[in-house]
Design a protein around this motif. Structure first.
Motif, mmCIF file in Angstrom:
data_model
loop_
_atom_site.group_PDB
_atom_site.id
_atom_site.type_symbol
_atom_site.label_atom_id
_atom_site.label_comp_id
_atom_site.label_asym_id
_atom_site.label_seq_id
_atom_site.Cartn_x
_atom_site.Cartn_y
_atom_site.Cartn_z
ATOM 1 N N ARG A 1 77.374 18.457 -74.263
ATOM 2 C CA ARG A 1 78.763 18.718 -73.906
ATOM 3 C C ARG A 1 79.100 18.442 -72.447
ATOM 4 O O ARG A 1 79.932 19.109 -71.851
ATOM 5 C CB ARG A 1 79.154 20.119 -74.347
ATOM 6 N N THR B 1 80.987 16.210 -69.713
ATOM 7 C CA THR B 1 82.320 15.625 -69.784
ATOM 8 C C THR B 1 82.497 14.574 -68.690
ATOM 9 O O THR B 1 81.685 14.486 -67.770
ATOM 10 C CB THR B 1 83.411 16.703 -69.640
ATOM 11 N N SER C 1 80.163 15.434 -65.548
ATOM 12 C CA SER C 1 80.695 16.763 -65.218
ATOM 13 C C SER C 1 80.234 17.751 -66.272
ATOM 14 O O SER C 1 79.962 17.385 -67.422
ATOM 15 C CB SER C 1 82.227 16.759 -65.204
ATOM 16 N N THR D 1 81.088 22.033 -67.511
ATOM 17 C CA THR D 1 82.071 23.108 -67.387
ATOM 18 C C THR D 1 81.494 24.410 -66.846
ATOM 19 O O THR D 1 82.236 25.368 -66.651
ATOM 20 C CB THR D 1 82.745 23.381 -68.742
ATOM 21 N N SER D 2 80.195 24.448 -66.619
ATOM 22 C CA SER D 2 79.578 25.639 -66.032
ATOM 23 C C SER D 2 78.297 25.236 -65.316
ATOM 24 O O SER D 2 77.740 24.163 -65.578
ATOM 25 C CB SER D 2 79.250 26.686 -67.109
ATOM 26 N N ARG E 1 75.518 24.857 -67.766
ATOM 27 C CA ARG E 1 75.541 23.589 -68.502
ATOM 28 C C ARG E 1 74.966 22.456 -67.636
ATOM 29 O O ARG E 1 74.285 21.568 -68.136
ATOM 30 C CB ARG E 1 76.950 23.261 -68.967
ATOM 31 N N TYR F 1 78.943 20.418 -61.545
ATOM 32 C CA TYR F 1 79.899 21.409 -62.014
ATOM 33 C C TYR F 1 81.263 20.830 -61.653
ATOM 34 O O TYR F 1 81.451 20.278 -60.567
ATOM 35 C CB TYR F 1 79.638 22.754 -61.325
ATOM 36 N N GLU F 2 82.228 20.909 -62.562
ATOM 37 C CA GLU F 2 83.517 20.208 -62.408
ATOM 38 C C GLU F 2 84.149 20.359 -61.034
ATOM 39 O O GLU F 2 84.586 19.380 -60.435
ATOM 40 C CB GLU F 2 84.528 20.729 -63.431
ATOM 41 N N ASP F 3 84.231 21.580 -60.537
ATOM 42 C CA ASP F 3 84.895 21.820 -59.256
ATOM 43 C C ASP F 3 84.183 21.132 -58.097
ATOM 44 O O ASP F 3 84.812 20.683 -57.146
ATOM 45 C CB ASP F 3 84.997 23.322 -58.981
#
Length: 133
Positions: free
Chosen positions: A22, A24, A45, A47-48, A51, A95-97
């Motif tokens: 998962r 992204t 990317s 989401t956590s 991850r 991590y996305e951010d």
């Protein structure tokens, strides 16, 4: 099959593993014309932070099973940004951010984006909902 084709196959295998876990916004950048130390960047990317760690550990484990350990691995324990140096390609898992802060796509804007295989694109668009953490 050329060395570059073989390397790109390995990049796509790692992209598929990331999509299966998962990941992204998965992108492959061709950077061989811009740098002498690698041919491709695989940027992912997550989401956590957990991850990020899962994707990095899964890739490393898969490579180990195939006898192709990365030359170096950094940041897996921190969870914000993991890097796997595989020689001919480098995997960045963010991590996305944090990905937005480093903006590798912007820094390497002269790189050629390589289209992902359909199976990887499908896995990104339709993730398996069994695993959610």
């Amino acid at each position: 099959m050329t060395q570059k084709d073989t390397t790109l196959e390995k990049v796509f295998e790692c992209a598929q593993l990331a999509a299966d876990k998962r990941g992204t916004d998965i992108r492959v950048l061709g950077v061989s014309h811009l740098t002498s130390y690698t041919d491709y960047f695989l940027i992912i990317s997550a989401t956590s932070e957990r991850r990020v760690q899962t994707i990095a550990r899964t890739m490393r484990s898969d490579m180990k099973e195939k006898g192709q350990l990365p030359l170096g691995v950094e940041g897996v324990d921190s969870g914000g940004w993991a890097l796997l140096d595989c020689g001919a390609f480098v995997v960045h898992i963010f991590y996305e951010d944090i990905r937005a802060v480093y903006d590798l796509e912007g820094l390497w804007s002269d790189a050629k984006e390589i289209k992902l295989p359909k199976a990887v694109r499908d896995a990104i668009e339709h993730p398996d909902d069994e695993e959610d953490f």
